[in-house]
Design an enzyme around this catalytic site. Sequence first.
Site, PDB file in Angstrom:
ATOM      1  N   ASP A 188       4.345   6.749  -4.359  1.00 12.75           N
ATOM      2  CA  ASP A 188       3.523   6.458  -3.183  1.00 12.75           C
ATOM      3  C   ASP A 188       2.197   5.893  -3.691  1.00 12.75           C
ATOM      4  OD1 ASP A 188       3.359   6.321  -0.418  1.00 12.75           O
ATOM      5  OD2 ASP A 188       2.236   8.183  -0.272  1.00 12.75           O
TER       6      ASP A 188
ATOM      7  N   GLY B  93       0.913  -6.872   0.432  1.00 10.13           N
ATOM      8  CA  GLY B  93      -0.090  -5.882   0.834  1.00 10.13           C
ATOM      9  C   GLY B  93      -1.515  -6.394   0.708  1.00 10.13           C
ATOM     10  N   TYR B  94      -2.341  -5.629   0.026  1.00 14.39           N
ATOM     11  CA  TYR B  94      -3.762  -5.951  -0.109  1.00 14.39           C
ATOM     12  C   TYR B  94      -4.050  -6.854  -1.316  1.00 14.39           C
ATOM     13  CZ  TYR B  94      -4.304  -2.057   3.195  1.00 14.39           C
ATOM     14  OH  TYR B  94      -4.219  -1.237   4.294  1.00 14.39           O
TER      15      TYR B  94
ATOM     16  N   ARG C 111       0.752   0.761 -10.327  1.00 17.56           N
ATOM     17  CA  ARG C 111       2.169   1.137 -10.416  1.00 17.56           C
ATOM     18  C   ARG C 111       2.674   0.967 -11.839  1.00 17.56           C
ATOM     19  NH1 ARG C 111       3.308  -0.214  -5.777  1.00 17.56           N
ATOM     20  NH2 ARG C 111       3.286  -2.403  -6.288  1.00 17.56           N
TER      21      ARG C 111
HETATM   22  P1  IMP Z   1       3.836   2.126  -1.044  1.00 19.57           P
HETATM   23  O1  IMP Z   1       3.625   3.589  -0.985  1.00 19.57           O
HETATM   24  O2  IMP Z   1       4.073   1.626  -2.418  1.00 19.57           O
HETATM   25  O3  IMP Z   1       4.857   1.625  -0.085  1.00 19.57           O
HETATM   26  O4  IMP Z   1       2.430   1.478  -0.603  1.00 19.57           O
HETATM   27  C1  IMP Z   1       1.775   1.738   0.636  1.00 19.57           C
HETATM   28  C2  IMP Z   1       0.954   0.539   1.038  1.00 19.57           C
HETATM   29  O5  IMP Z   1      -0.057   0.297   0.046  1.00 19.57           O
HETATM   30  C3  IMP Z   1       1.747  -0.751   1.136  1.00 19.57           C
HETATM   31  O6  IMP Z   1       2.265  -0.947   2.407  1.00 19.57           O
HETATM   32  C4  IMP Z   1       0.712  -1.809   0.809  1.00 19.57           C
HETATM   33  O7  IMP Z   1      -0.032  -2.116   1.957  1.00 19.57           O
HETATM   34  C5  IMP Z   1      -0.203  -1.086  -0.172  1.00 19.57           C
HETATM   35  N1  IMP Z   1       0.163  -1.398  -1.578  1.00 19.57           N
HETATM   36  C6  IMP Z   1       0.915  -0.646  -2.418  1.00 19.57           C
HETATM   37  N2  IMP Z   1       1.023  -1.214  -3.615  1.00 19.57           N
HETATM   38  C7  IMP Z   1       0.321  -2.379  -3.530  1.00 19.57           C
HETATM   39  C8  IMP Z   1       0.067  -3.415  -4.461  1.00 19.57           C
HETATM   40  O8  IMP Z   1       0.507  -3.409  -5.624  1.00 19.57           O
HETATM   41  N3  IMP Z   1      -0.691  -4.424  -4.016  1.00 19.57           N
HETATM   42  C9  IMP Z   1      -1.201  -4.492  -2.749  1.00 19.57           C
HETATM   43  N4  IMP Z   1      -0.977  -3.553  -1.842  1.00 19.57           N
HETATM   44  C10 IMP Z   1      -0.222  -2.483  -2.229  1.00 19.57           C
END
Ligand code: IMP
Length: 192
Positions: A68, A149-150, A177
């Site tokens: 997450d 995403g961002y 990540r």
């Molecule tokens: P998740 O838990 O990896 O699904 O991330 C939750 C939210 O964080 C995503 O929907 C994106 O908006 C943002 N996010 C996660 N990882 C990234 C990244 O590597 N770059 C940009 N936004 C990210």
Amino acid sequence: MKIVFATNNKHKVKEIKDLLNSKIKVLTLNDIGCFEEIEETEDTLEGNAKIKSDHVKNKYGYDCFADDTGLEVEALGGVPGVYSARYAGENASFEDNVNKLLKALEGESNRKARFRTVISLQLNGKQEFFEGICNGKIELVPKGAEGFGYDPIFTPNGFDMSFAEMDLSTKGKISHRGRAVAKLVEFLKIKS
Ligand code: IMP
């Protein structure tokens, strides 16, 4: 050794498979027939990652890891954080979230932010967590078309380009990540 990665995000699966040695076989949620939505109801990254890895362990019996991620903006006291995916509402697009964040930071000179990823691992009945952090700043306007995403508004420290202006392998080496995955890989190599 077989292990489930609690995702169907092909991008993330490819990244992990590239890093793990061939003795470790990674299965996705689809591979094990898990098609239900796993609701992320906790208010921490650790909590939500654990919900996903516990679900797979308890319902399907596989060792499992789940991740997450949140974007933590200093001037906003760590917001949107664990709510990054739904910052502009339940079905918000990436663009909606980016626009809301830029609006919240209008006129703000402190642009410091960090991405934080937590990986939860359920292995042989034991719980482990791995964290990866990438420090940077929020741009004034979106830049670049790669990633998701961002990415277009986040520039990591030491770089002159946003994540969305980098190729995948450059981002992977320095990203939140990528760093969390590197710790997981080290741990699994020791265990395998
Ligand atoms: P998740 O838990 O990896 O699904 O991330 C939750 C939210 O964080 C995503 O929907 C994106 O908006 C943002 N996010 C996660 N990882 C990234 C990244 O590597 N770059 C940009 N936004 C990210």
